[in-house]
Design an enzyme around this catalytic site. Sequence first.
Site, PDB file in Angstrom:
ATOM      1  N   ASP A 169       0.858  -1.181   0.000  1.00 31.80           N
ATOM      2  CA  ASP A 169       0.000   0.000   0.000  1.00 31.80           C
ATOM      3  C   ASP A 169       0.894   1.231   0.000  1.00 31.80           C
ATOM      4  O   ASP A 169       1.776   1.360   0.863  1.00 31.80           O
ATOM      5  CB  ASP A 169      -0.892  -0.015   1.246  1.00 31.80           C
ATOM      6  CG  ASP A 169      -2.014   1.005   1.187  1.00 31.80           C
ATOM      7  OD1 ASP A 169      -1.817   2.082   0.583  1.00 31.80           O
ATOM      8  OD2 ASP A 169      -3.096   0.732   1.747  1.00 31.80           O
ATOM      9  N   LYS A 180      -9.226   6.430  -8.479  1.00 35.02           N
ATOM     10  CA  LYS A 180      -9.458   7.125  -9.748  1.00 35.02           C
ATOM     11  C   LYS A 180     -10.924   7.371 -10.072  1.00 35.02           C
ATOM     12  O   LYS A 180     -11.229   8.099 -11.027  1.00 35.02           O
ATOM     13  CB  LYS A 180      -8.817   6.344 -10.895  1.00 35.02           C
ATOM     14  CG  LYS A 180      -9.502   5.017 -11.198  1.00 35.02           C
ATOM     15  CD  LYS A 180      -8.964   4.394 -12.478  1.00 35.02           C
ATOM     16  CE  LYS A 180      -9.798   3.191 -12.902  1.00 35.02           C
ATOM     17  NZ  LYS A 180      -9.381   2.644 -14.201  1.00 35.02           N
ATOM     18  N   LYS A 225      -8.162  14.752 -15.859  1.00 34.69           N
ATOM     19  CA  LYS A 225      -8.978  15.445 -14.852  1.00 34.69           C
ATOM     20  C   LYS A 225      -8.150  16.345 -13.946  1.00 34.69           C
ATOM     21  O   LYS A 225      -8.695  17.105 -13.143  1.00 34.69           O
ATOM     22  CB  LYS A 225      -9.778  14.428 -14.048  1.00 34.69           C
ATOM     23  CG  LYS A 225     -10.827  13.727 -14.898  1.00 34.69           C
ATOM     24  CD  LYS A 225     -11.542  12.628 -14.165  1.00 34.69           C
ATOM     25  CE  LYS A 225     -12.576  11.965 -15.082  1.00 34.69           C
ATOM     26  NZ  LYS A 225     -11.971  11.334 -16.272  1.00 34.69           N
ATOM     27  N   SER A 240     -10.565  -0.063 -20.370  1.00 31.14           N
ATOM     28  CA  SER A 240     -10.021  -0.217 -19.021  1.00 31.14           C
ATOM     29  C   SER A 240     -11.151  -0.265 -18.002  1.00 31.14           C
ATOM     30  O   SER A 240     -12.311   0.012 -18.320  1.00 31.14           O
ATOM     31  CB  SER A 240      -9.083   0.957 -18.701  1.00 31.14           C
ATOM     32  OG  SER A 240      -9.810   2.172 -18.668  1.00 31.14           O
ATOM     33  N   THR A 257     -24.680  10.456 -20.907  1.00 28.82           N
ATOM     34  CA  THR A 257     -24.930  11.587 -20.008  1.00 28.82           C
ATOM     35  C   THR A 257     -25.282  12.838 -20.802  1.00 28.82           C
ATOM     36  O   THR A 257     -26.154  13.607 -20.417  1.00 28.82           O
ATOM     37  CB  THR A 257     -23.712  11.854 -19.105  1.00 28.82           C
ATOM     38  OG1 THR A 257     -22.547  12.028 -19.916  1.00 28.82           O
ATOM     39  CG2 THR A 257     -23.491  10.699 -18.149  1.00 28.82           C
ATOM     40  N   GLU A 262     -18.824  16.737 -14.268  1.00 21.70           N
ATOM     41  CA  GLU A 262     -18.438  16.131 -15.539  1.00 21.70           C
ATOM     42  C   GLU A 262     -18.379  17.198 -16.628  1.00 21.70           C
ATOM     43  O   GLU A 262     -19.268  18.039 -16.747  1.00 21.70           O
ATOM     44  CB  GLU A 262     -19.448  15.048 -15.919  1.00 21.70           C
ATOM     45  CG  GLU A 262     -19.030  14.196 -17.096  1.00 21.70           C
ATOM     46  CD  GLU A 262     -19.996  13.054 -17.350  1.00 21.70           C
ATOM     47  OE1 GLU A 262     -19.544  12.014 -17.855  1.00 21.70           O
ATOM     48  OE2 GLU A 262     -21.192  13.198 -17.051  1.00 21.70           O
TER      49      GLU A 262
END
Length: 369
Positions: free
Chosen positions: A70, A94, A136, A180, A201, A274
């Site tokens: 970790d 993510k 992002k 992915s 969306t 978004e």
Amino acid sequence: MSFFSDRTILVTGACGTVGRELVRQLLDCQPREIRAIDTNESEIFFLEQELQTANRGRPHPVRTLCQIGDIRDRDKLNRMFSGVDIVLHTAALKHVILCERAPFDAVQTNIIGVRNIIEAALDNDVERVIFTSSDKAVNPTNVMGTSKLMGERLFTAANSLKMQRRTIFSSTRFGNVLGSRGSVIPIFARQIAAGGPVTLTDSRMTRFIMTLEESCRLVLAAAEKARGGEVFVTKMPVIQIADLARVMIDELAEQHGFSAARMPVTEIGAKPGEKLYEELMSDEETRRTVELTEMFAVLPAFRSVYEEISYDYDDLVSRTVENAYVSSPANAMSKEELALWCRRHDLLAPWLKDAPILPMPGTERKRAA
């Protein structure tokens, strides 16, 4: 001889989509050793089995070590980094909505975890460390993007902390890796298998796209190019998400007994935070960006801190970049071009007839009318 030959390389988040593919590609680079760490016990076990199988029959097997690890555990990282030459850091939280629900966990992993990576690398005199960031991180509108931007800034700033150490810290930034985990392709495929509706969306939404193999190849290329402090932005094609939905319906609907022409597509509204289009490089960043053959290199904002670093690249195209790098609809592939691109890269192969799709929980398969 590969840049990675005879080096010890550690991959964090090695059981994620990108991490696992990086490990696979590194096997062909003949490193001395690959160390893979992840928090997922079952997946790290299966990765170890996969690597053992891949090594069989190789004239020069690659030593591999797979361990539960970790990045929030600094002591464990210090032990794992001993003797390592290169670190590829892919471990992260993510998913946007999950980071919004658990922001402190996002900070612990995506920011404090990055600090732990940096300190372990410095303590062990690692040669170079590459951070995989996200689109992002550009003008972020959510916790995940903000944490990724902070990770980039920490990696850049780490180059001013190393004193006389040799460690190079750089980042890579790319958009959607189609297929992915968390990608829209598995979601659309399951919706089509259930007879729809396929949910968008916003029909105007555009995205950068890249295959998993190509994105990982460019991460490895960035690791070789890195001078310290820059953010490498991969050049990527643009698509309209509505076109991707239609291409997938045309390819997959009939094999599940449904009419492609009658498959419903529903617009459900953009999620909070978004964006209609993706940004891989902001207007401000263009003033300090150089263009390379397959990517851009965004240089540090505070150049005076890094004046000892020479940002000379063998594949330099231009020292000036005029426009922000966004997924403009004007640059999007046509639906026909996208269909050809998907076929060329076998992108829908896992969801074709011989590969059964499990329905999403709570859905029942409808009969074709």
